[in-house]
Design an enzyme around this catalytic site. Structure first.
Site, PDB file in Angstrom:
ATOM      1  N   ARG A  68       1.393  -1.118   0.378  1.00 32.31           N
ATOM      2  CA  ARG A  68      -0.351   0.283   0.095  1.00 32.31           C
ATOM      3  C   ARG A  68       0.773   1.190  -0.109  1.00 32.31           C
ATOM      4  NH1 ARG A  68      -2.632  -3.702   1.909  1.00 32.31           N
ATOM      5  NH2 ARG A  68      -0.261  -4.404   3.403  1.00 32.31           N
ATOM      6  N   THR A  69       1.929   1.368   0.185  1.00 30.66           N
ATOM      7  CA  THR A  69       2.842   2.835   1.096  1.00 30.66           C
ATOM      8  C   THR A  69       3.377   3.208  -0.281  1.00 30.66           C
ATOM      9  OG1 THR A  69       2.740   2.031   3.211  1.00 30.66           O
ATOM     10  CG2 THR A  69       4.259   3.732   2.389  1.00 30.66           C
ATOM     11  N   LYS A  98      26.091  -3.247  -4.211  1.00 31.98           N
ATOM     12  CA  LYS A  98      27.924  -3.318  -3.531  1.00 31.98           C
ATOM     13  C   LYS A  98      28.300  -3.079  -2.916  1.00 31.98           C
ATOM     14  CE  LYS A  98      27.526  -2.242  -9.138  1.00 31.98           C
ATOM     15  NZ  LYS A  98      27.262  -1.376 -10.096  1.00 31.98           N
ATOM     16  N   ARG A 119      12.064   4.215   2.982  1.00 31.12           N
ATOM     17  CA  ARG A 119      11.523   2.977   4.166  1.00 31.12           C
ATOM     18  C   ARG A 119      12.264   1.783   4.023  1.00 31.12           C
ATOM     19  NH1 ARG A 119       6.106  -0.868   3.442  1.00 31.12           N
ATOM     20  NH2 ARG A 119       4.657   0.783   4.807  1.00 31.12           N
ATOM     21  N   HIS A 148       5.647   5.508  11.451  1.00 34.52           N
ATOM     22  CA  HIS A 148       4.747   5.638   9.916  1.00 34.52           C
ATOM     23  C   HIS A 148       4.435   6.985   9.654  1.00 34.52           C
ATOM     24  CE1 HIS A 148       3.775   4.387   6.516  1.00 34.52           C
ATOM     25  NE2 HIS A 148       2.730   2.323   6.446  1.00 34.52           N
TER      26      HIS A 148
HETATM   27  C1  NCD Z   1       2.317  -0.979   7.759  1.00 36.77           C
HETATM   28  C2  NCD Z   1       3.708  -1.203   8.404  1.00 36.77           C
HETATM   29  O1  NCD Z   1       4.360  -1.202   6.924  1.00 36.77           O
HETATM   30  O2  NCD Z   1       4.004  -0.624   9.086  1.00 36.77           O
HETATM   31  N1  NCD Z   1       1.909  -1.461   6.794  1.00 36.77           N
HETATM   32  C3  NCD Z   1       1.357  -0.532   5.511  1.00 36.77           C
HETATM   33  O3  NCD Z   1       2.289   0.186   5.255  1.00 36.77           O
HETATM   34  N2  NCD Z   1       0.310  -0.412   5.599  1.00 36.77           N
HETATM   35  C4  NCD Z   1       2.087  -2.317   9.236  1.00 36.77           C
HETATM   36  C5  NCD Z   1       2.127  -3.234   8.635  1.00 36.77           C
HETATM   37  O4  NCD Z   1       3.223  -3.955   8.216  1.00 36.77           O
HETATM   38  O5  NCD Z   1       1.783  -4.274  10.133  1.00 36.77           O
END
Ligand code: NCD
Length: 325
Positions: A68-69, A98, A119, A148
């Site tokens: 999703r993100t 590398k 991320r 997040h």
């Molecule tokens: C979450 C995350 O990556 O922290 N997912 C997301 O971005 N919707 C939640 C999770 O992984 O449990």
């Protein structure tokens, strides 16, 4: 691109700011964001993309898996006529394999783009990336067990859309409070408003760390740690379920002991939910919400909560690139 060591408050002006933590936001900042978000919905529903971000490039670099993100950031930029450089698994597909350092990778992609969305499995890495970048803003798309922030922004927007307020709420959060970065950001966000009461349901081993808990308790929200669904308040405004974060455990057996202690199913809803309680989850779910619940009109996790992720991210990128105010 913040000066080393500093994370700037938004203070009504998003332009050029890194987005690292919900601590940067005030209720006023959130109201600016939400005012525009309502408009992004209609832009996204048009057949042609808007040209708000025409000529802009945003790099998405994800050292950890994401549906999703990653998907919604990409869609957000494209809905607004911008382009993306998308790197999933940089350890395999970029010079990171590398031995390139995070700092160098950031400096390279800032030469090609107007913002970087990152991320990473280690808490604090988005801040490290922001310190490394000289000219462009960095957006934290999840840093290990840290925060997040963009997930919390869409969660707050979803709650606001359904209840019409962000204060005086009663909410339940269930699952992994210790390792779940989405709850860390959401609690920070809800703590900015008056009279919010949060009930955190988790196995004892997965409670918030004491520092975080004490920090949150000093801010606006009342926080109760609970062990059983019997302690649920009646008619909560939202239930926010989360996955036990398997990848943060040192051993499989430790994970097995605490996974899925609390399942959201129709029986629990019947016993404990109010008629307007909404059911949220950042996803992915791995058994902690029964699929039968999906049909309940109060379940928003596969509906508005998903769509709002794209609208909120469209807004956030437009604000930090100075395209809207
Ligand atoms: C979450 C995350 O990556 O922290 N997912 C997301 O971005 N919707 C939640 C999770 O992984 O449990």
């Amino acid at each position: 691109m913040a000066k080393m060591g500093i994370t700037h408050s938004i203070n009504g002006n998003f332009k050029g700011k890194d987005i690292l933590s919900l601590d940067q936001f005030t209720p006023l900042d959130l109201s600016i964001l939400f005012k525009h978000t309502a408009k992004m919905r209609s832009i996204a529903s048009q057949a042609k993309p808007s040209d708000l971000l025409k000529g802009n490039i945003v790099t998405l670099i994800f050292y950890e898996s994401s549906s999703r993100t990653f998907g919604s950031f990409g869609a957000s930029v494209k809905q607004l006529g911008g382009a993306t450089i998308e790197i999933l698994n940089p350890e395999t597909f970029s010079s990171v394999s590398k031995g390139e350092t995070l700092e160098d990778t950031v400096r390279v992609f800032e030469a090609y783009s107007d913002a970087i969305v990152i991320r990473h499995p280690l808490a604090g890495t988005a801040k490290k990336a922001a310190d490394a970048a000289e000219f462009i803003p960095i957006i934290n798309a999840g840093d290990g067990i840290g925060e997040h922030p963009t997930q919390a922004l869409l969660d707050l927007y979803t709650i606001f859309e359904k209840t019409g307020k962000l204060d005086g709420l009663t909410g339940i959060m269930a699952g992994d409070m210790l390792n779940g970065r989405t709850v860390h950001s959401l609690i920070r966000g809800l703590s900015k408003y008056k009279n919010n009461e949060l009930y955190l349901l988790s196995p004892k081993a997965l409670r918030l760390n004491k520092n975080d808990l004490n920090g949150f308790r000093k801010t606006g929200a009342k926080i109760y740690e609970i062990d059983s669904v019997k302690d649920f308040p009646k008619n909560a405004d939202f239930w926010y379920w989360t996955r036990v974060q398997k990848e943060r455990f040192n051993s499989k057996s430790e994970y097995e002991k605490v996974k899925n202690n609390f399942i959201l199913d129709n029986k629990l809803i019947k016993e404990r939910a109010g008629k307007n309680t909404i059911f949220m989850h950042p996803l992915p779910r791995v058994g902690e919400i029964e699929t039968k619940v999906d049909k309940d009109p109060r379940a928003v996790y596969l509906r508005s909560q998903i769509r709002n992720g794209m609208y909120v991210r469209m807004t956030l990128i437009s604000l930090i690139l100075g395209k809207i105010k």
